[in-house]
Design a protein around this motif. Sequence first.
Motif, PDB file in Angstrom:
ATOM      1  N   PHE A  68       0.785  -1.234   0.000  1.00 17.45           N
ATOM      2  CA  PHE A  68       0.000   0.000   0.000  1.00 17.45           C
ATOM      3  C   PHE A  68       0.818   1.285   0.000  1.00 17.45           C
ATOM      4  O   PHE A  68       0.260   2.369  -0.150  1.00 17.45           O
ATOM      5  CB  PHE A  68      -0.907   0.024   1.246  1.00 17.45           C
ATOM      6  N   PRO A 127      -5.069   6.515  -0.609  1.00 19.31           N
ATOM      7  CA  PRO A 127      -6.090   5.778   0.132  1.00 19.31           C
ATOM      8  C   PRO A 127      -7.173   5.221  -0.803  1.00 19.31           C
ATOM      9  O   PRO A 127      -7.633   4.092  -0.621  1.00 19.31           O
ATOM     10  CB  PRO A 127      -6.651   6.837   1.081  1.00 19.31           C
ATOM     11  N   SER A 178      -6.028   2.207  -2.658  1.00 14.50           N
ATOM     12  CA  SER A 178      -5.946   1.028  -1.775  1.00 14.50           C
ATOM     13  C   SER A 178      -7.299   0.325  -1.656  1.00 14.50           C
ATOM     14  O   SER A 178      -7.375  -0.819  -1.217  1.00 14.50           O
ATOM     15  CB  SER A 178      -5.410   1.418  -0.393  1.00 14.50           C
ATOM     16  N   GLN A 179      -8.359   1.023  -2.065  1.00 17.72           N
ATOM     17  CA  GLN A 179      -9.702   0.433  -2.006  1.00 17.72           C
ATOM     18  C   GLN A 179     -10.100  -0.308  -3.276  1.00 17.72           C
ATOM     19  O   GLN A 179     -11.155  -0.931  -3.325  1.00 17.72           O
ATOM     20  CB  GLN A 179     -10.732   1.539  -1.720  1.00 17.72           C
ATOM     21  N   ARG A 200      -4.510  -7.910  -5.110  1.00 18.17           N
ATOM     22  CA  ARG A 200      -5.478  -8.526  -4.197  1.00 18.17           C
ATOM     23  C   ARG A 200      -4.993  -9.890  -3.717  1.00 18.17           C
ATOM     24  O   ARG A 200      -5.193 -10.260  -2.566  1.00 18.17           O
ATOM     25  CB  ARG A 200      -6.808  -8.735  -4.925  1.00 18.17           C
ATOM     26  N   LEU A 210      -2.309 -11.304   4.479  1.00 16.62           N
ATOM     27  CA  LEU A 210      -3.276 -11.413   5.579  1.00 16.62           C
ATOM     28  C   LEU A 210      -3.257 -12.831   6.143  1.00 16.62           C
ATOM     29  O   LEU A 210      -3.314 -13.026   7.368  1.00 16.62           O
ATOM     30  CB  LEU A 210      -4.676 -11.035   5.086  1.00 16.62           C
ATOM     31  N   THR A 245      -9.700   2.964   5.359  1.00 14.98           N
ATOM     32  CA  THR A 245      -9.233   2.473   4.058  1.00 14.98           C
ATOM     33  C   THR A 245      -8.223   1.355   4.315  1.00 14.98           C
ATOM     34  O   THR A 245      -7.596   1.300   5.382  1.00 14.98           O
ATOM     35  CB  THR A 245      -8.515   3.589   3.278  1.00 14.98           C
ATOM     36  N   PRO A 246      -8.037   0.464   3.352  1.00 13.93           N
ATOM     37  CA  PRO A 246      -7.033  -0.587   3.524  1.00 13.93           C
ATOM     38  C   PRO A 246      -5.647  -0.024   3.859  1.00 13.93           C
ATOM     39  O   PRO A 246      -4.938  -0.566   4.707  1.00 13.93           O
ATOM     40  CB  PRO A 246      -7.047  -1.300   2.165  1.00 13.93           C
ATOM     41  N   LEU A 297      -9.433  -5.125   8.223  1.00 11.65           N
ATOM     42  CA  LEU A 297      -8.770  -4.929   6.926  1.00 11.65           C
ATOM     43  C   LEU A 297      -9.246  -5.976   5.914  1.00 11.65           C
ATOM     44  O   LEU A 297      -9.522  -5.655   4.745  1.00 11.65           O
ATOM     45  CB  LEU A 297      -7.241  -5.005   7.117  1.00 11.65           C
ATOM     46  N   SER A 298      -9.367  -7.210   6.365  1.00 12.77           N
ATOM     47  CA  SER A 298      -9.878  -8.267   5.476  1.00 12.77           C
ATOM     48  C   SER A 298     -11.294  -7.937   5.043  1.00 12.77           C
ATOM     49  O   SER A 298     -11.660  -8.090   3.870  1.00 12.77           O
ATOM     50  CB  SER A 298      -9.894  -9.618   6.203  1.00 12.77           C
ATOM     51  N   SER A 344     -11.597  -5.152   2.570  1.00 14.13           N
ATOM     52  CA  SER A 344     -10.981  -5.541   1.301  1.00 14.13           C
ATOM     53  C   SER A 344     -11.713  -6.702   0.636  1.00 14.13           C
ATOM     54  O   SER A 344     -11.315  -7.160  -0.444  1.00 14.13           O
ATOM     55  CB  SER A 344      -9.512  -5.948   1.520  1.00 14.13           C
ATOM     56  N   GLY A 345     -12.758  -7.186   1.295  1.00 15.61           N
ATOM     57  CA  GLY A 345     -13.523  -8.285   0.713  1.00 15.61           C
ATOM     58  C   GLY A 345     -12.754  -9.591   0.639  1.00 15.61           C
ATOM     59  O   GLY A 345     -12.959 -10.398  -0.272  1.00 15.61           O
ATOM     60  N   ILE A 346     -11.862  -9.816   1.590  1.00 16.08           N
ATOM     61  CA  ILE A 346     -11.059 -11.044   1.595  1.00 16.08           C
ATOM     62  C   ILE A 346     -11.469 -11.940   2.749  1.00 16.08           C
ATOM     63  O   ILE A 346     -11.677 -11.466   3.870  1.00 16.08           O
ATOM     64  CB  ILE A 346      -9.549 -10.701   1.666  1.00 16.08           C
TER      65      ILE A 346
END
Lengths: 121, 121, 121, 121
Positions: free
Chosen positions: A50, A55, A58-59, A66, A73, B31-32, B83-84, B87-89
């Motif tokens: 990042f 910002p 980053s979205q 990804r 993560l 934000t991520p 954060l996950s 970020s949709g993870i």
Amino acid sequence: MTYHAGRRDLEELAIELQRFADERDWQQFHTPKNLAMALTAEAGELLEIFQWLTPEQSQSLDERKREELADELGDILIYLVRLSSVSGIDLLEAARKKLEKNKQKYPAPKVKGDPRKSTEY
Amino acid sequence: MTYHAGRRDLEELAIELQRFADERDWQQFHTPKNLAMALTAEAGELLEIFQWLTPEQSQSLDERKREELADELGDILIYLVRLSSVSGIDLLEAARKKLEKNKQKYPAPKVKGDPRKSTEY
Amino acid sequence: MTYHAGRRDLEELAIELQRFADERDWQQFHTPKNLAMALTAEAGELLEIFQWLTPEQSQSLDERKREELADELGDILIYLVRLSSVSGIDLLEAARKKLEKNKQKYPAPKVKGDPRKSTEY
Amino acid sequence: MTYHAGRRDLEELAIELQRFADERDWQQFHTPKNLAMALTAEAGELLEIFQWLTPEQSQSLDERKREELADELGDILIYLVRLSSVSGIDLLEAARKKLEKNKQKYPAPKVKGDPRKSTEY
């Protein structure tokens, strides 16, 4: 890898990770001190994803970024669960307690739209 | 705080954290990029607990240090889940995939008792 | 690269780094926020060098690890100087002031052989 | 604290820090592993200053935040110099070498206005 019904997610992962370490004779390296370092090194790789993005960028990562993000993560959760496990700490319970503390520390009406640390009030 | 039976641990926590942010109008800060920073800042506090301890001492913390540790682990899980989530993870899925990759990368017979990175072989 | 006699080390490096960024039109990415992330990402790579080593092993690195270490230390100084520079802070002066504060905070006779943080006394 | 004419900035600081550690009998804690942790913990405090700020806000800190920033930058330089010193590495030389590498790796005409890592090209 089968997950036993009724067992909770993070406990299952902790058991898998214990087995992974046992099979490689890596328990000796998994002191809390070393695992804290490994976790933070992975957090550093997260920052790298990042660091030059706005910002907003980053979205909306592209597919390759990804996947990198998911990998980092995953790594962080692995070390976080492992560190909790070797330290005998219930990770989920710790997060729930911390969330309760944060609710007291940052009452919604007082901090609405303001991200400053509680100590700055 | 009631947890609905059948819902998994981390999903429950993600929902709680979403609500916590919504009530404070803090989604705008989450934000991520910013969450990656917050997570790593907490990892830094984790290091601080262990930095002057020997590996052995890190395995037998006194009660006060243990509580500090639980607090930091809780903080890290909170930011990791958040954060996950933004970020949709799927965090748990990411960790499981990473563990599978690590099993391939570090075959037990080859790395037994040796913690070097795979790239060093 | 010639260094002008009389100019101090860190100032020279700051000027070189400014030129490096200017030539690449990278000033736009060098906000303090982004540079703080880049610096910490490099610190994470530093941890990676040491994470599985004993404290003793960290004192006698082989040649390859030593070069890795020099590279990471160089990276960190680069970002540290650059961040100070874009923030208008005199880095060396900041370190000297901090050292003076530490001398007050940790009087030698009181802390001899004891690395605990001042707040723990 | 007098600085001898002719001696360079970072060497002077390294000598001061050595004396500071000696007087407190803290050399025993200053292994490269431990100092890498302490440095990264300070970098985490740096992140904390910026984590909820926009990139633009990070460029115009108020006076209190600026002093916090100077303190953290000072702390990081202290640990960076100390770590280089106990590892027998010439910090400034390491940064200069790294800058030369970066000039080769990122030729100005090729990367103009583009901050991606060299490996992404």
